[in-house]
Scaffold this motif. Structure first.
Motif, PDB file in Angstrom:
ATOM      1  N   ASP A   1       0.789  -1.232   0.000  1.00  0.00           N
ATOM      2  CA  ASP A   1       0.000   0.000   0.000  1.00  0.00           C
ATOM      3  C   ASP A   1       0.821   1.282   0.000  1.00  0.00           C
ATOM      4  O   ASP A   1       0.257   2.370   0.081  1.00  0.00           O
ATOM      5  CB  ASP A   1      -0.922   0.009   1.229  1.00  0.00           C
ATOM      6  CG  ASP A   1      -1.963  -1.096   1.169  1.00  0.00           C
ATOM      7  OD1 ASP A   1      -2.715  -1.127   0.183  1.00  0.00           O
ATOM      8  OD2 ASP A   1      -2.017  -1.918   2.097  1.00  0.00           O
ATOM      9  N   GLY A   2       2.141   1.198  -0.082  1.00  0.00           N
ATOM     10  CA  GLY A   2       2.973   2.401  -0.037  1.00  0.00           C
ATOM     11  C   GLY A   2       2.688   3.362  -1.171  1.00  0.00           C
ATOM     12  O   GLY A   2       2.606   4.580  -0.964  1.00  0.00           O
ATOM     13  N   GLU A   3       2.514   2.839  -2.373  1.00  0.00           N
ATOM     14  CA  GLU A   3       2.271   3.708  -3.530  1.00  0.00           C
ATOM     15  C   GLU A   3       0.924   4.414  -3.418  1.00  0.00           C
ATOM     16  O   GLU A   3       0.770   5.554  -3.854  1.00  0.00           O
ATOM     17  CB  GLU A   3       2.341   2.887  -4.812  1.00  0.00           C
ATOM     18  CG  GLU A   3       3.747   2.366  -5.106  1.00  0.00           C
ATOM     19  CD  GLU A   3       3.807   1.516  -6.355  1.00  0.00           C
ATOM     20  OE1 GLU A   3       2.725   1.270  -6.948  1.00  0.00           O
ATOM     21  OE2 GLU A   3       4.913   1.103  -6.740  1.00  0.00           O
ATOM     22  N   LYS A   4      -0.047   3.738  -2.815  1.00  0.00           N
ATOM     23  CA  LYS A   4      -1.368   4.353  -2.605  1.00  0.00           C
ATOM     24  C   LYS A   4      -1.246   5.570  -1.680  1.00  0.00           C
ATOM     25  O   LYS A   4      -1.822   6.636  -1.932  1.00  0.00           O
ATOM     26  CB  LYS A   4      -2.320   3.319  -2.025  1.00  0.00           C
ATOM     27  CG  LYS A   4      -3.766   3.753  -1.943  1.00  0.00           C
ATOM     28  CD  LYS A   4      -4.608   2.626  -1.349  1.00  0.00           C
ATOM     29  CE  LYS A   4      -4.495   1.373  -2.189  1.00  0.00           C
ATOM     30  NZ  LYS A   4      -5.270   0.250  -1.610  1.00  0.00           N
ATOM     31  N   LEU A   5      -0.475   5.409  -0.606  1.00  0.00           N
ATOM     32  CA  LEU A   5      -0.231   6.529   0.304  1.00  0.00           C
ATOM     33  C   LEU A   5       0.547   7.641  -0.393  1.00  0.00           C
ATOM     34  O   LEU A   5       0.279   8.828  -0.183  1.00  0.00           O
ATOM     35  CB  LEU A   5       0.532   6.043   1.533  1.00  0.00           C
ATOM     36  CG  LEU A   5      -0.271   5.224   2.555  1.00  0.00           C
ATOM     37  CD1 LEU A   5       0.672   4.485   3.511  1.00  0.00           C
ATOM     38  CD2 LEU A   5      -1.220   6.128   3.343  1.00  0.00           C
TER      39      LEU A   5
END
Length: 454
Positions: free
Chosen positions: A243-247
């Motif tokens: 989920d890093g890219e979403k954040l």
């Protein structure tokens, strides 16, 4: 019919012997006694003083037992039925009854969160001595921060720990207490017309959220300054890779500069955080955000390591306090952590894990006396079992709820604590519907002003 005094004394003795230490503490509070000795002997003496001189002594004693939920004593000792008692006039102060009820509703985790939120109001010594919510209320009453007419502190604490059910109880009490006064004042006021739109704006009601949201004051003293470009710096450490890219996309849309680090070991996380710490001294943005997604235990995060040193969750926050990073003094510092729980390991922490609570005293000369060292922090920590990661294309319910709430809030001028409340609702509903995939939240803050991420 008057009850003989000898019967009252006998009842008092029986009651004092039958109550637990916790019940005795609550009874002292209900009787508005400030005595700190809650022993059986002191309880008997206090009740003799309070009850035997009461106009309706027997019913007053019965009402106290009803407030404690001791229906067995009510029936056997006081010889009063519940139905009879409910038809009598309320003699125990309703404010104290409410505070006692709230105290019983709060579990140990809730109490720890309340203590965290009050680190700016009460000393560490008093917080450590407080074994219940009532103990805290007593200390706040001594400071005149809480009274039947002053409940904002209590409401804010309950709202920030996600106990909306208790906020509703508090609101019901406030409305019932306000009604007689409003009725008296009504006849003294000239009638005036207020449009529906004006009422809604004055009360700060958001029809779309169903929550209280205060209208934003762009330059008001109660809001953090938030107009630099970029708004602040955001570091994202994603040791899981989901989920890093979403954040990253979300905080870029909120006009933050963003550093995304993926698949870091504990050593690399430690190095990355220290590099960011050095970088912050060169930036003059209005805020700082740190997001971490990692496996870990209650006190340690592991990075991509399955074993090893790990790094202290609490130390992550302390790295960016006003003492270690003076450029962030007085500015909001937000932490969002998604932890995937692993079994307890024999870890050797690189940094000594300190107390769970934020320290607001003991800062040295690097921070001005007007701003506590750990002020202006918003802490949102979610954890679930690492088995969730075994699901194909797993994505954190917490991170999804957070990014969705932040995006929706961008054009709706919503405070960060109300954004978090929306996240809480999504996470709690998911956990209720999926007990095998529970998520848990620990949310607390020491923000001194309202914060709008726009």
């Amino acid at each position: 019919m008057a009850v003989p005094e000898q019967f009252q004394l006998h009842a008092i003795n029986e009651i004092a012997e039958a109550l637990s230490s916790n019940e005795r503490s609550r009874l002292f509070y209900l009787c508005e006694s400030l005595d700190t000795d809650h022993s059986v002997a002191c309880m008997k003496e206090m009740l003799r003083s309070k009850v035997t001189h009461h106009q309706n002594a027997h019913l007053f004693l019965a009402q106290l037992m009803f407030c404690l939920g001791r229906l067995d004593i009510l029936r056997k000792v006081c010889k009063v039925s519940r139905d009879d008692l409910e038809r009598t006039r309320q003699m125990v102060p309703s404010f104290r009854v409410l505070m006692a009820e709230l105290s019983e509703e709060l579990d140990t985790g809730d109490l720890d969160n309340v203590k965290f939120l009050l680190t700016c109001k009460l000393s560490r010594e008093k917080l450590e001595k407080s074994k219940s919510f009532l103990d805290i209320i007593v200390e706040l009453e001594k400071l005149d921060s809480v009274s039947p007419e002053r409940l904002d502190v209590v409401e804010e604490c309950l709202r920030n720990i996600g106990r909306i059910d208790l906020v509703k109880k508090l609101t019901t009490y406030k409305n019932s207490a306000r009604a007689p006064e409003q009725q008296r004042n009504l006849s003294l006021q000239q009638p005036r017309r207020i449009s529906h739109v004006t009422q809604e704006r004055c009360m700060g009601v958001s029809p779309r959220l169903g929550a209280c949201v205060q209208p934003r004051s762009e330059s008001g003293p109660d809001c953090y300054k938030f107009n630099t470009n970029p708004r602040g710096h955001c570091v994202i450490i994603d040791c899981v890779g989901n989920d890093g890219e979403k954040l990253e996309q979300t905080f870029k849309a909120l006009h933050f500069s963003v550093d995304l680090h993926q698949y870091l070991s504990s050593d690399e996380v430690f190095s990355a955080l220290n590099m960011i710490l050095d970088k912050m001294e060169q930036l003059r943005n209005d805020s700082f955000v740190c997001c971490i997604i990692s496996r870990g235990t209650e006190s340690q995060l592991l990075g991509t390591d399955s074993t090893g040193y790990g790094f202290s969750i609490n130390e992550v926050r302390r790295l960016f306090n006003a003492n270690r990073c003076p450029s962030l003094a007085g500015k909001p510092k937000l932490f969002f952590i998604q932890r995937y729980n692993v079994p307890k390991l024999s870890l050797h922490p690189r940094m000594n894990p300190d107390d769970e609570h934020l320290e607001t005293d003991g800062c040295d000369g690097a921070v001005t006396a007007a701003i506590p060292m750990d002020a202006d922090v918003f802490w949102s920590h979610c954890w679930t079992d690492e088995r969730q990661l075994e699901e194909e294309e797993h994505s954190s319910v917490y991170v999804n709820a957070l990014t969705n709430a932040l995006r929706k809030a961008q054009n709706r001028k919503i405070k960060i604590d109300d954004i978090q409340m929306e996240v809480n609702n999504v996470v709690f509903e998911h956990s209720r519907s999926n007990p095998q995939a529970n998520y848990h939240l620990d949310v607390k803050h020491t923000l001194r002003r309202d914060l709008y991420l726009q």
